[in-house]
Scaffold this motif. Sequence first.
Motif, short mmCIF file in Angstrom:
data_model
loop_
_atom_site.label_atom_id
_atom_site.label_comp_id
_atom_site.label_asym_id
_atom_site.label_seq_id
_atom_site.Cartn_x
_atom_site.Cartn_y
_atom_site.Cartn_z
N THR A 1 -0.73 14.08 2.27
CA THR A 1 -0.55 12.92 0.95
C THR A 1 -1.23 14.11 -0.86
N ARG B 1 -9.59 11.99 12.64
CA ARG B 1 -10.21 10.89 12.42
C ARG B 1 -11.70 10.64 13.78
N ARG C 1 -11.07 12.73 -6.53
CA ARG C 1 -10.79 14.15 -6.10
C ARG C 1 -10.35 15.09 -6.50
N HIS D 1 1.76 14.79 7.49
CA HIS D 1 1.73 14.32 6.56
C HIS D 1 1.01 15.13 4.90
N ARG E 1 1.35 -1.19 0.17
CA ARG E 1 -0.19 0.04 -0.08
C ARG E 1 0.75 0.93 0.26
N PHE F 1 -2.69 9.32 -3.46
CA PHE F 1 -2.27 8.25 -2.54
C PHE F 1 -2.61 7.51 -4.38
N ARG G 1 -10.10 10.39 17.19
CA ARG G 1 -8.78 9.77 17.25
C ARG G 1 -7.91 10.62 16.35
N PHE H 1 1.81 5.78 -1.00
CA PHE H 1 1.03 6.78 -1.58
C PHE H 1 2.48 7.49 -1.36
N TYR I 1 3.83 3.79 8.90
CA TYR I 1 4.36 4.75 7.62
C TYR I 1 5.87 4.42 7.40
N SER J 1 2.71 2.45 2.95
CA SER J 1 1.48 2.17 5.00
C SER J 1 1.48 0.76 4.82
N ARG K 1 -2.54 2.57 14.44
CA ARG K 1 -2.09 3.51 13.58
C ARG K 1 -1.87 2.34 12.41
N PRO K 2 -1.61 2.96 11.43
CA PRO K 2 -0.84 2.43 10.36
C PRO K 2 0.61 2.67 10.22
N ASP L 1 -6.25 7.01 -7.02
CA ASP L 1 -7.73 7.59 -7.02
C ASP L 1 -7.19 9.44 -7.69
P1 ATP Z 1 -6.13 5.00 8.77
O1 ATP Z 1 -6.49 4.46 7.13
O2 ATP Z 1 -5.88 3.90 9.51
O3 ATP Z 1 -6.96 6.05 9.18
P2 ATP Z 1 -4.41 6.63 7.43
O4 ATP Z 1 -4.69 7.02 6.72
O5 ATP Z 1 -3.13 7.18 7.89
O6 ATP Z 1 -5.03 5.32 8.19
P3 ATP Z 1 -3.94 5.02 4.76
O7 ATP Z 1 -5.19 4.47 4.87
O8 ATP Z 1 -2.91 4.53 4.17
O9 ATP Z 1 -3.05 5.89 6.11
O10 ATP Z 1 -3.54 6.27 3.83
C1 ATP Z 1 -2.11 7.20 3.67
C2 ATP Z 1 -2.55 8.67 3.35
O11 ATP Z 1 -3.17 8.09 1.98
C3 ATP Z 1 -3.23 9.51 4.59
O12 ATP Z 1 -2.98 10.82 4.41
C4 ATP Z 1 -4.93 9.06 3.78
O13 ATP Z 1 -6.04 10.04 4.27
C5 ATP Z 1 -4.76 9.04 2.29
N1 ATP Z 1 -5.43 8.41 1.15
C6 ATP Z 1 -6.37 7.31 2.20
N2 ATP Z 1 -6.82 7.04 1.62
C7 ATP Z 1 -7.27 7.43 0.05
C8 ATP Z 1 -7.87 7.83 -0.61
N3 ATP Z 1 -9.27 6.52 -1.13
N4 ATP Z 1 -7.83 8.95 -1.87
C9 ATP Z 1 -7.23 10.00 -1.54
N5 ATP Z 1 -6.42 9.44 0.09
C10 ATP Z 1 -6.37 8.66 0.68
#
Ligand code: ATP
Length: 188
Positions: free
Chosen positions: A45, A132, A122, A43, A2, A48, A35, A4, A178, A164, A175-176, A119
Amino acid sequence: MRLFVALFPPPPALAELGAEVRRLRALPDAGRRLRWSDPATWHFTLAFLGEVDEAVLPDLTERLARAARRHPAHELRLAGGGRFGDRVLWAGAEGDVPVLRALARSAGAAARRAGAPVDESRAFHAHLTLARAAGRVALRPYAEALAAFRGSPWAAERLELVRSRLPGSGVPGERPRYETVRAWDLGG
Ligand code: ATP
Ligand code: MG
């Protein structure tokens, strides 16, 4: 794996925001219903990528390296904040955000051309996720408390490809993790 693509603010900028977030966390209900993310992981993003096959990595990293070279280092500051509905509380950015946006677009295009399931539905929105909501929480008071925040300027100069690892322990709230796979200086 996974993946990003992200930009990490430098520690002094994170510390300024950290002080602000400590004030937010003292608001009623802040601990129980939200949370909060670990400041060490804060960071922006830029793209993703989701689940990416390891075979894609060489092409992906080459394209991201080129994307990083095409955009200059630029000046940002952490400033303001907002919410996505009542789910996500975030801090924003000011300064050369158009450069950051152009970099995000290039990173997304690089990933797509390399065959990652990026993705792009958006529009890019420069934000750093602070918390969150677990269930329904009125995030407006937190967003309002953040509105006046304005950190010191810093130089955005590195693009990072991040892995991640989602928690496998089953411990609630874990938490995940990184892990930076590769990083490139902007502007070459
Ligand atoms: P969790 O999902 O457990 O809250 P996280 O979001 O920090 O943890 P990831 O889901 O691996 O970890 O996401 C990594 C980064 O990518 C984060 O900044 C998250 O907000 C962003 N992200 C995750 N899914 C998407 C998506 N579908 N579109 C855009 N950004 C995303
Ligand atoms: Mg996520």
